[in-house]
Design a protein around this motif. Structure first.
Motif, PDB file in Angstrom:
ATOM      1  N   ALA A  81       0.846  -1.189   0.000  1.00 38.68           N
ATOM      2  CA  ALA A  81       0.000   0.000   0.000  1.00 38.68           C
ATOM      3  C   ALA A  81       0.884   1.243   0.000  1.00 38.68           C
ATOM      4  O   ALA A  81       1.943   1.270   0.631  1.00 38.68           O
ATOM      5  CB  ALA A  81      -0.893   0.000   1.238  1.00 38.68           C
ATOM      6  N   THR A  82       0.446   2.270  -0.707  1.00 37.72           N
ATOM      7  CA  THR A  82       1.181   3.532  -0.702  1.00 37.72           C
ATOM      8  C   THR A  82       0.891   4.270   0.593  1.00 37.72           C
ATOM      9  O   THR A  82      -0.064   3.954   1.316  1.00 37.72           O
ATOM     10  CB  THR A  82       0.759   4.417  -1.888  1.00 37.72           C
ATOM     11  N   PHE A  83       1.688   5.273   0.856  1.00 36.56           N
ATOM     12  CA  PHE A  83       1.479   6.085   2.048  1.00 36.56           C
ATOM     13  C   PHE A  83       0.085   6.705   2.025  1.00 36.56           C
ATOM     14  O   PHE A  83      -0.608   6.745   3.050  1.00 36.56           O
ATOM     15  CB  PHE A  83       2.557   7.165   2.151  1.00 36.56           C
ATOM     16  N   GLN A  84      -0.345   7.159   0.849  1.00 35.83           N
ATOM     17  CA  GLN A  84      -1.664   7.772   0.729  1.00 35.83           C
ATOM     18  C   GLN A  84      -2.781   6.770   1.062  1.00 35.83           C
ATOM     19  O   GLN A  84      -3.770   7.137   1.700  1.00 35.83           O
ATOM     20  CB  GLN A  84      -1.878   8.333  -0.692  1.00 35.83           C
ATOM     21  N   ASN A  85      -2.618   5.512   0.644  1.00 32.92           N
ATOM     22  CA  ASN A  85      -3.598   4.473   0.986  1.00 32.92           C
ATOM     23  C   ASN A  85      -3.637   4.248   2.494  1.00 32.92           C
ATOM     24  O   ASN A  85      -4.711   4.085   3.078  1.00 32.92           O
ATOM     25  CB  ASN A  85      -3.276   3.152   0.301  1.00 32.92           C
ATOM     26  N   VAL A 103      -6.874   4.868   5.010  1.00 36.10           N
ATOM     27  CA  VAL A 103      -7.402   3.851   5.925  1.00 36.10           C
ATOM     28  C   VAL A 103      -7.363   4.366   7.364  1.00 36.10           C
ATOM     29  O   VAL A 103      -8.310   4.164   8.133  1.00 36.10           O
ATOM     30  CB  VAL A 103      -6.641   2.520   5.779  1.00 36.10           C
ATOM     31  N   LEU A 104      -6.285   5.055   7.737  1.00 34.18           N
ATOM     32  CA  LEU A 104      -6.222   5.634   9.082  1.00 34.18           C
ATOM     33  C   LEU A 104      -7.379   6.604   9.307  1.00 34.18           C
ATOM     34  O   LEU A 104      -7.997   6.594  10.370  1.00 34.18           O
ATOM     35  CB  LEU A 104      -4.886   6.353   9.298  1.00 34.18           C
ATOM     36  N   ILE A 133     -15.535   0.529   3.705  1.00 38.64           N
ATOM     37  CA  ILE A 133     -14.316  -0.283   3.805  1.00 38.64           C
ATOM     38  C   ILE A 133     -14.216  -1.183   2.576  1.00 38.64           C
ATOM     39  O   ILE A 133     -15.225  -1.685   2.083  1.00 38.64           O
ATOM     40  CB  ILE A 133     -14.303  -1.091   5.122  1.00 38.64           C
ATOM     41  N   THR A 134     -12.999  -1.342   2.076  1.00 38.09           N
ATOM     42  CA  THR A 134     -12.766  -2.208   0.922  1.00 38.09           C
ATOM     43  C   THR A 134     -11.867  -3.361   1.345  1.00 38.09           C
ATOM     44  O   THR A 134     -11.244  -3.320   2.416  1.00 38.09           O
ATOM     45  CB  THR A 134     -12.088  -1.435  -0.226  1.00 38.09           C
ATOM     46  N   ILE A 135     -11.779  -4.348   0.497  1.00 43.21           N
ATOM     47  CA  ILE A 135     -10.903  -5.490   0.798  1.00 43.21           C
ATOM     48  C   ILE A 135      -9.440  -5.039   0.923  1.00 43.21           C
ATOM     49  O   ILE A 135      -8.763  -5.437   1.873  1.00 43.21           O
ATOM     50  CB  ILE A 135     -11.096  -6.616  -0.234  1.00 43.21           C
ATOM     51  N   PRO A 136      -8.928  -4.199   0.015  1.00 44.85           N
ATOM     52  CA  PRO A 136      -7.552  -3.722   0.210  1.00 44.85           C
ATOM     53  C   PRO A 136      -7.381  -2.944   1.514  1.00 44.85           C
ATOM     54  O   PRO A 136      -6.341  -3.052   2.167  1.00 44.85           O
ATOM     55  CB  PRO A 136      -7.309  -2.822  -1.006  1.00 44.85           C
ATOM     56  N   ASP A 137      -8.419  -2.188   1.918  1.00 41.26           N
ATOM     57  CA  ASP A 137      -8.358  -1.474   3.197  1.00 41.26           C
ATOM     58  C   ASP A 137      -8.196  -2.459   4.351  1.00 41.26           C
ATOM     59  O   ASP A 137      -7.453  -2.201   5.301  1.00 41.26           O
ATOM     60  CB  ASP A 137      -9.631  -0.656   3.432  1.00 41.26           C
ATOM     61  N   TYR A 170       6.601   1.006   9.120  1.00 45.68           N
ATOM     62  CA  TYR A 170       5.584   0.554   8.175  1.00 45.68           C
ATOM     63  C   TYR A 170       4.963   1.732   7.432  1.00 45.68           C
ATOM     64  O   TYR A 170       4.835   1.714   6.215  1.00 45.68           O
ATOM     65  CB  TYR A 170       4.507  -0.246   8.911  1.00 45.68           C
ATOM     66  N   LEU A 171       4.587   2.773   8.171  1.00 43.80           N
ATOM     67  CA  LEU A 171       3.964   3.930   7.534  1.00 43.80           C
ATOM     68  C   LEU A 171       4.913   4.618   6.565  1.00 43.80           C
ATOM     69  O   LEU A 171       4.504   5.117   5.529  1.00 43.80           O
ATOM     70  CB  LEU A 171       3.475   4.924   8.588  1.00 43.80           C
ATOM     71  N   GLY A 172       6.188   4.628   6.905  1.00 46.35           N
ATOM     72  CA  GLY A 172       7.180   5.276   6.054  1.00 46.35           C
ATOM     73  C   GLY A 172       7.654   4.422   4.897  1.00 46.35           C
ATOM     74  O   GLY A 172       8.399   4.878   4.040  1.00 46.35           O
ATOM     75  N   GLY A 173       7.248   3.163   4.870  1.00 43.11           N
ATOM     76  CA  GLY A 173       7.638   2.274   3.785  1.00 43.11           C
ATOM     77  C   GLY A 173       9.010   1.653   3.954  1.00 43.11           C
ATOM     78  O   GLY A 173       9.495   0.956   3.080  1.00 43.11           O
ATOM     79  N   GLY A 174       9.639   1.909   5.095  1.00 39.01           N
ATOM     80  CA  GLY A 174      10.969   1.361   5.342  1.00 39.01           C
ATOM     81  C   GLY A 174      10.893   0.064   6.109  1.00 39.01           C
ATOM     82  O   GLY A 174       9.828  -0.467   6.386  1.00 39.01           O
TER      83      GLY A 174
END
Length: 86
Positions: free
Chosen positions: A5-9, A13-14, A42-46, A65-69
């Motif tokens: 998931a991208t940061f925007q996704n 969700v948050l 809510i979606t399945i990817p969410d 996790y949020l930062g993608g690292g």
């Protein structure tokens, strides 16, 4: 949504979680599938993002996790091992 998931996704969700009253780590950990399904729009990817949020919050790696690292402690141990020749 394929892959990570991208940061925007994650932020989207948050926001859905916050809007539904889930605003603490404790509440996030207490969410089960039934409660997740009650979240509006809510979606399945969410749902996948929520499970990742739960897992990473529990393990103390939410910021990574949020930062993608990846886990910073693991990176540092690897550098220490390189320096000592282990």
């Amino acid at each position: 949504m394929k892959g990570k998931a991208t940061f925007q996704n994650k932020v989207k969700v948050l926001n859905k979680l916050f809007d539904s009253g889930c605003d603490t780590e404790k509440k996030l950990q207490q969410l089960d599938m039934e409660a997740i399904l009650k979240i509006p729009n809510i979606t399945i990817p969410d749902m996948g993002v929520i499970m990742e949020l739960q897992k990473n919050t529990k393990s103390g790696k939410l910021f990574s996790y949020l930062g993608g690292g990846s886990d910073e402690a693991t990176k540092m141990r690897g550098k220490e091992n390189e320096a000592t020749g282990e």
